[in-house]
Motif scaffolding. Structure first.
Motif, short mmCIF file in Angstrom:
data_model
loop_
_atom_site.label_atom_id
_atom_site.label_comp_id
_atom_site.label_asym_id
_atom_site.label_seq_id
_atom_site.Cartn_x
_atom_site.Cartn_y
_atom_site.Cartn_z
N SER A 136 0.87 -1.08 -0.13
CA SER A 136 -0.06 0.25 0.10
C SER A 136 0.88 1.31 0.25
O SER A 136 2.11 1.19 0.42
CB SER A 136 -0.87 0.08 1.28
N LEU A 137 0.42 2.47 -0.46
CA LEU A 137 0.96 3.53 -0.60
C LEU A 137 0.11 4.55 0.54
O LEU A 137 -1.01 4.68 0.32
CB LEU A 137 1.09 4.40 -1.90
N PHE A 138 0.85 5.03 1.43
CA PHE A 138 0.40 5.87 2.64
C PHE A 138 0.60 7.39 2.37
O PHE A 138 2.06 7.46 2.33
CB PHE A 138 0.46 5.26 3.79
N CYS A 139 -0.13 8.13 2.33
CA CYS A 139 0.14 9.34 2.17
C CYS A 139 -0.67 10.41 3.01
O CYS A 139 -1.91 9.98 3.51
CB CYS A 139 -0.48 10.03 0.62
N ALA A 140 0.03 11.75 3.55
CA ALA A 140 -0.53 12.38 4.32
C ALA A 140 -0.40 13.81 4.18
O ALA A 140 1.00 14.12 3.64
CB ALA A 140 -0.29 12.03 6.01
N ARG A 141 -0.97 14.74 4.62
CA ARG A 141 -0.92 16.20 4.38
C ARG A 141 -1.01 16.65 5.87
O ARG A 141 -2.01 16.48 6.55
CB ARG A 141 -1.82 16.94 3.49
N ASP A 142 -0.24 17.80 5.96
CA ASP A 142 -0.34 18.57 7.45
C ASP A 142 -1.76 19.08 7.82
O ASP A 142 -2.53 19.22 6.96
CB ASP A 142 0.64 19.71 7.70
N HIS A 143 -1.73 19.65 9.00
CA HIS A 143 -3.12 19.93 9.49
C HIS A 143 -3.83 20.99 9.07
O HIS A 143 -5.03 21.16 8.87
CB HIS A 143 -2.94 20.41 11.21
N LEU A 144 -3.05 22.18 8.42
CA LEU A 144 -3.66 23.27 7.69
C LEU A 144 -3.52 23.35 6.27
O LEU A 144 -3.89 24.12 5.55
CB LEU A 144 -2.98 24.70 8.44
N GLY A 145 -2.75 22.48 5.72
CA GLY A 145 -2.72 22.35 4.24
C GLY A 145 -1.39 23.42 4.01
O GLY A 145 -1.75 23.95 2.83
N ILE A 146 -0.32 23.38 4.52
CA ILE A 146 0.69 24.24 4.03
C ILE A 146 1.50 23.50 2.99
O ILE A 146 2.17 24.31 2.09
CB ILE A 146 1.65 24.49 5.17
N THR A 188 -5.43 29.60 -0.83
CA THR A 188 -4.60 30.77 -0.47
C THR A 188 -3.24 30.16 -0.22
O THR A 188 -2.13 30.58 -0.69
CB THR A 188 -5.02 31.69 0.44
N LEU A 189 -3.30 29.40 0.82
CA LEU A 189 -1.92 28.62 1.29
C LEU A 189 -1.20 27.92 0.19
O LEU A 189 0.08 28.13 0.12
CB LEU A 189 -2.17 27.75 2.55
N GLU A 190 -2.07 26.96 -0.56
CA GLU A 190 -1.21 26.46 -1.76
C GLU A 190 -0.63 27.48 -2.58
O GLU A 190 0.28 27.16 -3.37
CB GLU A 190 -2.26 25.61 -2.37
N GLN A 191 -1.45 28.62 -2.91
CA GLN A 191 -0.78 29.52 -3.60
C GLN A 191 0.38 30.30 -3.21
O GLN A 191 1.33 30.50 -4.08
CB GLN A 191 -2.05 30.47 -3.93
N MET A 192 0.31 30.22 -1.78
CA MET A 192 1.51 31.21 -1.21
C MET A 192 2.73 30.25 -1.49
O MET A 192 3.87 30.38 -1.66
CB MET A 192 1.11 31.30 0.19
N ASP A 193 2.59 29.00 -1.37
CA ASP A 193 3.53 27.96 -1.48
C ASP A 193 4.13 27.82 -3.10
O ASP A 193 5.25 27.87 -3.27
CB ASP A 193 3.04 26.37 -1.18
N GLN A 194 3.28 27.89 -3.96
CA GLN A 194 3.67 28.09 -5.55
C GLN A 194 4.34 29.23 -5.78
O GLN A 194 5.44 29.27 -6.52
CB GLN A 194 2.43 27.86 -6.29
N TYR A 195 3.99 30.52 -5.00
CA TYR A 195 4.54 31.96 -5.17
C TYR A 195 6.08 31.89 -4.66
O TYR A 195 6.80 32.63 -5.17
CB TYR A 195 3.75 32.86 -5.02
N ALA A 196 6.16 31.12 -3.74
CA ALA A 196 7.65 31.00 -3.17
C ALA A 196 8.38 29.86 -3.87
O ALA A 196 9.71 30.07 -4.25
CB ALA A 196 7.52 30.37 -1.66
N ALA A 197 7.56 28.78 -4.39
CA ALA A 197 8.50 27.61 -5.16
C ALA A 197 8.85 28.23 -6.45
O ALA A 197 10.12 27.69 -6.85
CB ALA A 197 7.46 26.59 -5.35
#
Length: 666
Positions: free
Chosen positions: A134-144, A524-533
């Motif tokens: 199995s492939l187990f995946c997880a994402r943090d509490h707020l979605g940073i 918005t958090l995802e967009q902040m991530d991409q604008y930094a990336a």
């Protein structure tokens, strides 16, 4: 900040190395320091490394454990490393030599699929479990940290830090998700799972996912508790606890092998992060903190230099500046759309773009900001509604009169927003005794005529509610949206479901919980991530700390709004840390003037070109006649530009430009 990606064939087909290598290549901007892949038969994992923390300098991903049965790829910063050190079986090395991915892998070995519940920090990861297949995946509490995936039952599962990497694999469709476009145009954005592409999904914050032969299984491992109430002995105790938690939220985000910058705007939030970070770095004997600020020489109503300088005057900073009038909302979209995967841009998007660009030019890798401290701490203005419903009219009047000068609004305007709607609701509910009591209280504390209150907020609302009901039956869609499009996707039904499930909050806690759990925050958090990336940077948000959010949500409402001051607990907590002129400032500067100036002057040629001959690709979504009318009003409005008109034009034009650039299948 790094990049992760992976392929899991569910039909026993072997992974094509070339596809995984393409995924790794297209996310090179996320991690220019190292790249690698791991493949075994029908499973493949990839990684792009950006060195940020001291431990990342020795980290090699994907990582295989000693027994060879587990493999991990991760984009993660784990903040409770010391706590985990006592709970987990880890390599016999000093903590400084143990990487964050090793902590995650050890947590999985101990707690299995429950491991995200024990992790604190920003993370997205995937673990291939050979024994479980199995492939187990997880994402943090707020979605940073972002996590997107594509799934074709019985065939294939793909995941990546950015959507564009998924399209490296053949037969992944690029079909537009029209529901997401409608969400953007109506500014709802409530769904945390869908994306702008019909077949591409995001793993919601605080969720785990398992892929095995029986399919994909998703569940939530944490939710924000709206019922918890915190009771401490004094205002000083609340302030001390806030200071302790906030300081730790900043401190764990300072773990770095490189120099750090903060985005200092002059507001309460960015100033708080900057001052606390400076103090912590100085305590550890480290070099001064870089600050990057947007300033305005021409559009002076947007300039925050008095507050920025108040922070800088404390010393211990290396300041840098971006001139806000030199950039405009539409100017860099061709560059941005090379990286930005979704069409849904806010009108302030170009500020982080330019701050991050300057950060990269300075050779920085990590930037802290004050992102959404408003929501985390809470201004508490809903306490006014709360006081009315509790029948505490005297306290309500005191708060209204104290709040007014802090935000440069009249008591009558605050009453109009918070007190009078309550009267109208009472009238609509035929609660005339409570209505009469409310009228008397407003008359006593604000001197408003009882007769006028009865006519305008008792009788007229009843007539108006009947008219509104009839009009709702006539109107098929919001003005900006093409009626045929709205009918095709059954937008009215979607909006009605949202309206029925989102009654206006009556308490501070309800209001704050709704703000913290909305889909717009995730996006918005995802967009902040991409604008930094885009610039090989990692954005870190101290106010998006799980511990701080849980603490602030549990506070009594008077710790948020007290004697007219919003976020009172934070102001008390940072006494002696913040300059007083920042600590006790009321609102914040409105940047609308620079947005409008950029749109109508610096970007006018782009705007005119779009409005004249480049709207064909959005005609199926937008009522073009309404849009052109809004455009005419905008360019002839002078200094009286309507927010509704400027926002409608912004949404339509950026959507059209994005569709042109991406060539998405409609």
């Amino acid at each position: 900040m790094s990049g992760i990606m992976g392929i899991r064939h569910l039909n026993s087909h072997p992974v094509n190395h070339q596809y995984l290598e393409k995924m790794v290549e297209i996310l090179a901007h996320r991690g220019p320091d190292h790249a690698d892949i791991w493949v075994e038969e029908s499973v493949g994992l990839g990684h792009r490394m950006l060195w940020t923390t001291p431990e990342s300098l020795i980290e090699k991903l994907p990582l295989v454990n000693l027994t060879g049965n587990l493999v991990i790829t991760a984009d993660a910063r784990i903040d409770n490393r010391e706590q985990l050190m006592t709970l987990l079986t880890l390599p016999e090395r000093s903590i400084e030599k143990i990487t964050d991915s090793e902590f995650i892998l050890a947590a999985y070995e101990k707690w299995g699929e429950s491991c995200p519940e024990y992790l604190l920090g920003d993370f997205a990861f995937a673990i291939w479990d050979q024994h479980q297949q199995s492939l187990f995946c997880a994402r943090d509490h707020l979605g940073i940290k972002p996590f997107y995936y594509y799934y074709q039952p019985n065939q294939i599962f793909l995941f990546a830090s950015e959507i564009k990497a998924l399209f490296c694999v053949p037969n992944v469709p690029r079909r537009l998700n029209e529901v997401r476009i409608a969400d953007y145009l109506t500014l709802t954005m409530s769904d945390k799972a869908i994306t702008t592409y019909r077949d591409i999904w995001r793993l919601p914050p605080a969720h785990s996912l398992v892929v095995n032969q029986s399919g994909v299984h998703i569940w939530s491992y944490w939710s924000l508790n709206a019922q918890k109430e915190l009771q401490l002995e004094s205002n000083a105790a609340y302030a001390a606890e806030f200071r302790k938690i906030f300081t730790e939220a900043v401190n764990c985000r300072l773990r770095s092998a490189f120099a750090i910058a903060t985005h200092l705007s002059g507001g309460l939030d960015s100033s708080a992060v900057t001052c606390v970070a400076r103090n912590l770095l100085a305590k550890d004997g480290k070099t001064s903190l870089h600050t990057i600020s947007t300033i305005f020489d021409k559009i002076t109503e947007c300039d925050e230099r008095p507050f920025i300088n108040a922070v800088l005057d404390q010393g211990g900073f290396i300041p840098h500046y971006v001139h806000g009038e030199q950039f405009s909302p539409l100017a860099d979209l061709d560059k941005i759309f090379q990286y930005e995967d979704e069409a849904l841009l806010g009108p302030s998007h170009f500020y982080p773009w330019n701050l991050n660009r300057i950060s990269q030019e300075m050779g920085l890798r990590i930037c802290l900001d004050g992102f959404d401290g408003d929501t985390t701490v809470g201004h508490g203005t809903t306490r006014l509604t709360e006081l009315i419903h509790q029948g505490k009219w005297k306290t309500f009047a005191q708060e209204v009169k104290a709040l007014s000068p802090h935000h440069h609004v009249s008591p009558a305007a605050v009453l109009q927003s918070y007190g009078l709607p309550y009267l109208r609701d009472l009238a609509k509910q035929w609660r005339w005794i409570a209505f009469a009591q409310g009228v008397q209280q407003i008359h006593q504390h604000f001197g408003v005529s009882r007769k006028l209150l009865l006519i305008h907020h008792g009788i007229k609302p009843l007539l108006k509610s009947v008219l509104q009901l009839w009009r709702r039956r006539q109107d098929k869609s919001p003005n900006l949206i093409n009626p045929d499009f709205a009918e095709r996707i059954r937008l009215n039904e979607r909006m009605q479901i949202l309206a029925d499930s989102s009654e206006p909050p009556l308490t501070v806690k309800q209001d704050q919980w709704l703000s913290l759990t909305q889909g717009l925050l995730t996006y918005t958090l995802e967009q902040m991530d991409q604008y930094a990336a885009m610039f090989s940077l990692e954005a870190r948000h101290p106010f998006m700390d799980k511990r701080l959010i849980e603490f602030c949500l549990a506070l009594p409402s008077e710790q948020k709004l007290y004697q007219g001051w919003g976020r009172m607990v934070m102001r008390r907590a940072l006494e002696g840390i913040l300059p007083q002129e920042v600590q006790w400032r009321g609102g914040k500067t409105d940047l609308t003037a620079n947005f409008i100036d950029g749109l109508l002057k610096r970007d006018r040629h782009i705007l005119d070109q779009m409005m004249s001959n480049r709207l064909g690709n959005i005609e199926k979504f937008i009522d073009i006649d309404f849009l052109r009318s809004a455009y005419k009003r905008l360019i002839s409005a002078g200094n009286q530009v309507s927010d509704a008109d400027s926002m409608a034009i912004w949404q339509a034009v950026t959507l059209a430009l994005w569709l042109d650039y991406k060539q998405v299948m409609l």
